[in-house]
Design a protein around this motif. Structure first.
Motif, PDB file in Angstrom:
ATOM      1  N   SER A  74     -12.713  94.270 -54.543  1.00  0.00           N
ATOM      2  CA  SER A  74     -14.101  95.191 -54.026  1.00  0.00           C
ATOM      3  C   SER A  74     -14.867  95.095 -55.280  1.00  0.00           C
ATOM      4  O   SER A  74     -16.117  95.088 -54.991  1.00  0.00           O
ATOM      5  CB  SER A  74     -13.633  96.604 -53.706  1.00  0.00           C
ATOM      6  OG  SER A  74     -12.803  96.659 -52.633  1.00  0.00           O
ATOM      7  N   TRP A  78     -18.650  93.568 -55.577  1.00  0.00           N
ATOM      8  CA  TRP A  78     -19.674  94.697 -55.806  1.00  0.00           C
ATOM      9  C   TRP A  78     -20.511  93.859 -56.923  1.00  0.00           C
ATOM     10  O   TRP A  78     -21.648  93.788 -56.960  1.00  0.00           O
ATOM     11  CB  TRP A  78     -19.432  96.011 -56.097  1.00  0.00           C
ATOM     12  CG  TRP A  78     -20.483  96.671 -56.440  1.00  0.00           C
ATOM     13  CD1 TRP A  78     -21.103  97.703 -55.627  1.00  0.00           C
ATOM     14  CD2 TRP A  78     -21.265  96.805 -57.513  1.00  0.00           C
ATOM     15  NE1 TRP A  78     -22.183  98.320 -56.020  1.00  0.00           N
ATOM     16  CE2 TRP A  78     -22.458  97.760 -57.418  1.00  0.00           C
ATOM     17  CE3 TRP A  78     -21.110  96.383 -58.798  1.00  0.00           C
ATOM     18  CZ2 TRP A  78     -23.300  98.092 -58.352  1.00  0.00           C
ATOM     19  CZ3 TRP A  78     -22.111  96.757 -59.768  1.00  0.00           C
ATOM     20  CH2 TRP A  78     -23.305  97.730 -59.454  1.00  0.00           C
ATOM     21  N   ASN A  82     -24.293  92.877 -56.456  1.00  0.00           N
ATOM     22  CA  ASN A  82     -25.173  93.926 -56.974  1.00  0.00           C
ATOM     23  C   ASN A  82     -25.329  93.792 -58.594  1.00  0.00           C
ATOM     24  O   ASN A  82     -25.944  94.510 -59.102  1.00  0.00           O
ATOM     25  CB  ASN A  82     -24.797  95.379 -56.417  1.00  0.00           C
ATOM     26  CG  ASN A  82     -24.886  95.581 -55.251  1.00  0.00           C
ATOM     27  OD1 ASN A  82     -25.690  95.211 -54.608  1.00  0.00           O
ATOM     28  ND2 ASN A  82     -23.583  95.982 -54.697  1.00  0.00           N
ATOM     29  N   TYR A  95     -17.802  99.323 -62.078  1.00  0.00           N
ATOM     30  CA  TYR A  95     -16.888  98.165 -61.733  1.00  0.00           C
ATOM     31  C   TYR A  95     -16.375  97.240 -62.761  1.00  0.00           C
ATOM     32  O   TYR A  95     -15.131  96.712 -62.372  1.00  0.00           O
ATOM     33  CB  TYR A  95     -18.110  97.378 -60.738  1.00  0.00           C
ATOM     34  CG  TYR A  95     -18.092  98.514 -59.544  1.00  0.00           C
ATOM     35  CD1 TYR A  95     -17.273  98.622 -58.285  1.00  0.00           C
ATOM     36  CD2 TYR A  95     -19.513  99.163 -59.259  1.00  0.00           C
ATOM     37  CE1 TYR A  95     -17.592  99.479 -57.268  1.00  0.00           C
ATOM     38  CE2 TYR A  95     -19.613 100.136 -57.966  1.00  0.00           C
ATOM     39  CZ  TYR A  95     -18.740 100.068 -57.089  1.00  0.00           C
ATOM     40  OH  TYR A  95     -18.817 100.823 -56.257  1.00  0.00           O
TER      41      TYR A  95
END
Length: 124
Positions: A74, A78, A82, A95
């Motif tokens: 995940s 991300w 992003n 992250y």
């Protein structure tokens, strides 16, 4: 005489063919442009998929915790989607922390503790 003038007033076959070619050239140009856009979009998507795969491969290697693997995937997703956005700059550290620190986690308990520490050190 009337026959001669009506024959002279009609366009010849070459001019009819030339006027019909214009729309065909436009249509061909649109098809080529559309194919180019589709190809360039797939290249970008492939590049994003490759980036995510590289992120996952570098982090998941020695990780045994299913929870850690899930959060690494995940987080890699991300970061690929992003990571370059200035709107999400405040979340990026969280992250990155997940990818770096969850790598090698051996249990779900360890993964949960790492995720909590990443959240505390990088508030969203």
């Amino acid at each position: 005489m009337r026959f001669v003038s009506s024959v002279l007033d009609r366009p010849d076959d070459a001019s009819i063919r030339r006027s019909a070619r214009g729309p065909l050239y436009v249509l061909a140009g649109l098809i080529v442009a559309g194919a180019f856009l589709c190809f360039s979009t797939s290249v970008v998507a492939q590049s994003d998929m490759e980036k995510q795969a590289q992120c996952e491969l570098s982090a998941i290697r020695d990780t045994r915790s299913p929870l850690a693997v899930q959060y690494i995937r995940s987080a890699c997703n991300w970061l690929v989607v992003n990571g370059d956005s200035l709107l999400n700059a405040s979340s990026k550290g969280y992250y990155i922390c997940l990818v770096r620190q969850l790598s090698g986690a051996q249990s779900n308990e360890a993964a949960a503790a790492i995720m909590s520490a990443c959240r505390a050190s990088n508030p969203l």
